[in-house]
Each structure stands twice: as C-alpha cells, then as structure tokens.
Write an enzyme that holds these catalytic residues in place. Structure first.
Site, PDB file in Angstrom:
ATOM      1  N   ASP A 217       1.056  -1.124  -0.005  1.00  0.00           N
ATOM      2  CA  ASP A 217       0.065   0.054   0.061  1.00  0.00           C
ATOM      3  C   ASP A 217       0.862   1.063  -0.096  1.00  0.00           C
ATOM      4  OD1 ASP A 217      -2.196   1.763   0.641  1.00  0.00           O
ATOM      5  OD2 ASP A 217      -1.399   1.843   2.626  1.00  0.00           O
TER       6      ASP A 217
ATOM      7  N   ASN B 113      -9.215  -0.224   3.558  1.00  0.00           N
ATOM      8  CA  ASN B 113      -9.211  -0.423   2.112  1.00  0.00           C
ATOM      9  C   ASN B 113      -8.155  -1.766   1.846  1.00  0.00           C
ATOM     10  OD1 ASN B 113      -7.106   1.142   2.265  1.00  0.00           O
ATOM     11  ND2 ASN B 113      -7.397   1.759   0.252  1.00  0.00           N
TER      12      ASN B 113
ATOM     13  N   LYS C  10      -8.576  -4.607  -3.043  1.00  0.00           N
ATOM     14  CA  LYS C  10      -7.151  -5.038  -3.354  1.00  0.00           C
ATOM     15  C   LYS C  10      -6.681  -6.393  -3.632  1.00  0.00           C
ATOM     16  CE  LYS C  10      -5.388  -0.466  -1.374  1.00  0.00           C
ATOM     17  NZ  LYS C  10      -4.383   0.164  -0.351  1.00  0.00           N
TER      18      LYS C  10
END
Length: 269
Positions: free
Chosen positions: A10, A222, A196
């Site tokens: 990320d 997320n 993701k």
C-alpha cells in the site's frame, strides 16, 4: 533462491512516510529483495497517475493495482492485459441523487484519468492535479457520460453516516463503499466485489506464486481484504485497530521504516 515471494505495498501510511516520500532505508531494502528475485508491487487506492512516481522510484517492472483493485495493468507491458471494473452509470446517478438530498459537500467521479467534480472546489482540484488529469466541473448527472472507475463523496461527519447508511441499505449488492480515515470525511465507492486482494491475486497467479508466499503491507480499511488474503498480512504500527486484528503480523510505523524492518528480518537475515 528456491522460493520467491510476492510483496504487495500500500502507499499512503504504509510505503510512504507522512511527507509522501519513501525513506532511503526502505528503498534500499526493496531494491535488495528484488535483486534476490522476489516480486515487489504496489497496491493502492490511488489512480495510476498518482502512483507512477513511486513505481519509477522503486524501479518496478511489475503490474500495479490502482483504485483499490478496480484497475489492474502492467505499465511496461501492454500485452499483459488491462482489468478495469467500473461502476454502472445508472447506479452512480442514483447515488448522486440521494447524496445531494443529504447536503453533501461534493462528489468526485474518476473515469480513469478524467476527473469530474459536481461542485467547483479549488482545494479538491489541488488534491487531484497530480498527473495532470482532465478536470470537468458541473452536475455529474449531466456531464458524466461513461461508467466511472470510482466515486468519492465528501460530507460533514453526520451526513457522511447518512450516506453510508443509504448505500448499505439500498446498494449493498452493487457497490463497495469505505470511509477514509480522519481528518477526511469521505466515502470511496467502487464496484461490488472489487478490492485490493482481487488485484494482488491476479498478479500472484501471473507469477505462479502461491498464497502462502504472498506478503502484504497496509494500514487502512481498504487494505483489509488484501491483508486477510496474504499469508503474511502485515499491519503497520500506525494501522487502524480492525486491520491489526486481522493481520498475521504487526510491524513498525510508516515513519519508522516498518516495511524495511519486516523484510530485513524475513527475507534478508
């Protein structure tokens, strides 16, 4: 090296320090693991235009996951394929209708690298100018002609909850929606079933890397599915508590080279 790992990163709050840079130590470690034959990739909620800088800084040669999995492609190999899962325009217009009733501050639709703002807002325009996208301002119900990759709704805290409740009650089978961390009062919306982990799994399969050799780092909600999917799902020290609860490991914060710290011990020791 007998076994190579896929390492999914990320960006904000994870790979990036608070000043939006990558530390020299982290760069060095990621360069080392790539030289050892491991696969390093980015998996972010950002569009590609806002993550390309970091892709190049790390000298990556891998596919990238953008828009939380709604867009997956290989920047250096057009033959790899493009996976783009957009929101149905009819659903978006329903959401715009409902959101306006809740006195939201603004709605932003992204169609790949084209930005549509429901209301003119210089601060939001400044945020979205990275990569020089085309920006259109005006009623989304009139100006938006294509299925958007993602939708962002900005509101005050109370109205944000009302919009979240509306989405959960009426659009649960059609969209995925998440709230950004404080101080932002923003709901991010993508097509249902998109996250993701979906993108990282595509990349892992491409490289024939099994789930048990996937490492993923994240800090926000997320990242939840990605952290759950990875056999080594690692929460940053600065991560939200729900992510730490599902993570297999917790490393140091993004300001303390948490990624470098973990990979040094696991892959370079």
């Amino acid at each position: 090296m007998s076994e190579r790992f896929l390492i999914a990163l990320d960006l904000d709050g994870t790979l990036l320090k608070d000043d939006k840079t990558i530390s020299e130590r982290t760069k060095k470690v990621l360069d080392q693991v790539q030289k050892e034959g491991h696969i390093v990739m980015i998996s972010t909620g950002r569009p590609y235009r806002a993550s390309e800088l970091y892709y190049k800084q790390l000298n990556l040669t891998t596919p990238i996951v953008n828009f939380n999995g709604a867009f997956v492609h290989h920047p250096l190999d057009a033959d790899w394929g493009v996976y783009h899962e957009a929101l149905p325009l009819t659903v978006v217009k329903d959401i715009v209708d409902a959101s306006i009733e809740y006195n939201i501050k603004n709605i932003v639709a992204e169609v790949m690298d084209n930005i549509f703002l429901h209301y003119h807002d210089e601060k939001l325009i400044d945020i979205f100018t990275m990569g020089q996208p085309k920006i259109t301002t005006g009623d989304l119900r009139q100006y938006l002609k294509y299925d958007p990759t993602s939708l962002l709704i900005a509101a005050d805290e109370n109205n944000l909850k009302r919009v979240n409740d509306y989405l959960a009650e009426t659009k649960a089978e059609l969209v995925e929606h998440r709230s950004w961390a404080s101080p932002f009062h923003v709901i991010e919306i993508v097509k249902a079933g998109i996250n993701k982990a979906v993108g990282v799994k595509k990349v892992a399969e491409y490289y024939n890397i099994p789930q048990e050799r996937v490492i993923a780092f994240g800090d926000e909600d997320n990242d939840l599915e990605m952290i759950e999917y990875a056999h080594y799902g690692v929460a940053m020290g600065n991560a939200i508590e729900p992510l730490k609860e599902v993570a297999k490991d917790i490393t140091k914060t993004n300001e303390e080279d948490g990624i470098a710290e973990y990979l040094e011990k696991m892959l370079l020791a």
